[in-house]
Write an enzyme that holds these catalytic residues in place. Structure first.
Site, PDB file in Angstrom:
ATOM      1  CE  LYS A  95      -4.261  -1.891   0.953  1.00  0.00           C
ATOM      2  NZ  LYS A  95      -5.422  -1.773   0.072  1.00  0.00           N
ATOM      3  CG  ASP A 143      -9.366  -2.277  -5.793  1.00  0.00           C
ATOM      4  OD1 ASP A 143     -10.520  -2.550  -5.682  1.00  0.00           O
ATOM      5  OD2 ASP A 143      -8.766  -2.273  -5.074  1.00  0.00           O
ATOM      6  CE  LYS A 175     -10.600  -4.353  -2.062  1.00  0.00           C
ATOM      7  NZ  LYS A 175      -9.891  -3.802  -3.513  1.00  0.00           N
TER       8      LYS A 175
END
Length: 351
Positions: free
Chosen positions: A150, A231, A258
């Site tokens: 990250k 994302d 996701k």
């Protein structure tokens, strides 16, 4: 006739998780239980994995909607929940679990029996330089072949220095490096930053720009020195025509799915099919679910026969996760048939 109940649950991080949007200390989630009234002892469980501040269905009235879904469980289908991604994910999971005998098997496969583990990336959360260096060392010692960092919250030069340290020891043929900016870069600074990052022969960068900037993302993807993966950009897009419009406009190199945020399993499968037709790669990532949600995502992912390391290494984040057969062994996630589920912490709310 089907019946359903639900319960909220609060997960607590062992170590605060740092992202460019802030530091996470706890994660609110909800569980749904579905059974046939003729046999209440056999039931399916799913996780309605709401992600506050990120889920498109993080809106007032969420819990009331979940109660309504439980009341109408015998008359509702996934298509009715297109605008409620996390609830759709939980309901799809619970119904699949019930169909497969009510023993937390969502998609039968060799993964469920422990015969075929899933290769995962090692996730390194944001922190100060020394903390991130220590976490990187831990992932390397654990045997990970793919590490995801990250980035975007600490000094960019410090992040470049950490990448340089890894590359000075391990080439891309030994360690694959992914970075996730969580939308931290501005359109004006992104091209130069990607040029600097590309020196370290990265696999990809996730979501370099804040979501909603399609034209700027498209320009970046056309000229990028390293592959771009979308994302957060996928969140809240349920209409197939709009999905096609996004992929055709931006033309990313990858998408990251996701399921709890991308329309449940049915919505994610729609994204994958559209991406395949356009030559866009993909991988699956969990969204900080408990073991209930992670188990469902892992079983579904295994059925897709993934070619890349997946982002499913989040099962050890919490002090109060629900005991399950899931085990992270080095760089793989596996299911240990000798371990059992324990859902005794859940107190169900009837509707």
């Amino acid at each position: 006739m089907l019946r359903a109940a639900y319960t909220p649950y609060l997960l607590h991080f062992k170590t605060p998780g740092g992202t460019s949007r802030g530091v996470l200390h706890e994660k609110e989630t909800f569980f749904v239980k579905v059974w046939d009234e003729s046999d209440p002892s056999r039931y399916g469980v799913g996780e309605c994995a709401l992600f506050r501040g990120l889920s498109a269905d993080d809106v007032p009235g969420y819990e009331e909607k979940l109660r309504q879904v439980c009341r109408d469980i015998d008359r509702i289908g996934p298509a009715d929940l297109r605008e409620w991604s996390s609830i759709r994910f939980g309901v799809e999971t619970a119904l699949a679990d019930l169909r497969n005998g009510g023993c937390r098997i969502v998609v039968p496969s060799p993964f469920v029996t422990g015969e075929r583990p899933i290769e995962i990336n090692g996730l390194v959360w944001m922190g100060d330089r020394e903390t991130m260096r220590r976490r990187i060392e831990e992932k390397l010692k654990a045997g990970f072949h793919c590490i995801k960092l990250k980035i975007g919250a600490i000094d960019f030069d410090a992040e470049l220095s950490l990448l340089q340290e890894i590359r000075s020891r391990f080439g891309p043929e030994t360690i694959e490096l992914r970075v996730d900016a969580n939308g931290a870069f501005s359109p004006s600074e992104a091209p130069e930053k990607l040029e600097q990052l590309a020196r370290f022969r990265l696999h990809s960068i996730e979501q370099p720009l804040r979501q909603g900037q399609w034209e700027e993302l498209a320009a970046l993807c056309r000229n990028t020195p390293l592959p771009v993966a979308l994302d957060e950009e996928l969140i809240g897009i349920g209409d197939p025509a709009r999905k096609m419009a996004l992929l055709d406009t931006v033309a990313p190199q990858y998408i990251v799915l996701k399921p709890a945020l991308a329309g449940g399993f049915s919505g994610a499968e729609e994204w994958i099919e559209l991406a395949r037709k356009r030559g866009i790669g993909w991988w699956i990532t969990s969204a900080l679910e408990s073991n209930v949600g992670l188990n469902a995502i892992a079983q579904w992912t295994a059925s897709l026969d993934p070619a890349l390391p997946q982002g499913l290494g989040t099962g050890q984040l919490y002090t109060d996760n629900l005991p399950s057969p899931l085990e992270q062994c080095g760089s793989v996630l596996t299911c240990n048939p000798d371990l059992t589920w324990n859902l005794n912490r859940l107190t169900w709310i009837s509707v």
